[in-house]
Design a protein around this motif. Structure first.
Motif: not given
Length: 118
Positions: A45-58
């Motif tokens: 199972e892969v969990v990609l954590v994004v922040e800042g301008a990358a927030r909202g990636v589906e």
């Protein structure tokens, strides 16, 4: 119990000077798409954590996406803590983050683990 691989999106995207700074969200989406094959190959199972301008990636099938409200590192630590007892690998080159998650029992690998073979 399958392994969970938590990916520090900002750190992995930033590990290669390919122009990611012009479109952080697009870079995170490209990473997410490459992680699908990685997840399938590893049976993880892969969990990609994004922040800042990358927030909202589906999210996409095979890759869950977590948008950090604040620090991506803090969100990664929270996720690892929630997985207590489950096999977990964190993908990052950030030394302080590595220290924090290893204290919680996670294994750490560098960005090449997902960039180089995907």
């Amino acid at each position: 119990m399958s392994e969970v691989v938590v990916v520090d999106g900002a750190n992995v995207v930033g590990s290669v000077p390919d122009g990611w700074w012009r479109d952080r969200r697009g870079a995170a989406e490209r990473l997410r798409d490459r992680l699908v094959e990685y997840a399938e190959r590893r049976g993880a199972e892969v969990v990609l954590v994004v922040e800042g301008a990358a927030r909202g990636v589906e999210p996409v099938p095979g890759v869950r996406v977590e948008s950090a409200d604040g620090s991506g590192d803090d969100r990664i630590v929270e996720i690892v803590a929630e997985l207590s007892g489950q096999p977990c690998t964190v993908v990052t080159a950030d030394r302080e983050l590595r220290r924090r998650v290893e204290e919680l029992g996670a294994r750490c690998v560098g960005p090449r683990a997902v960039r180089g073979d995907v």
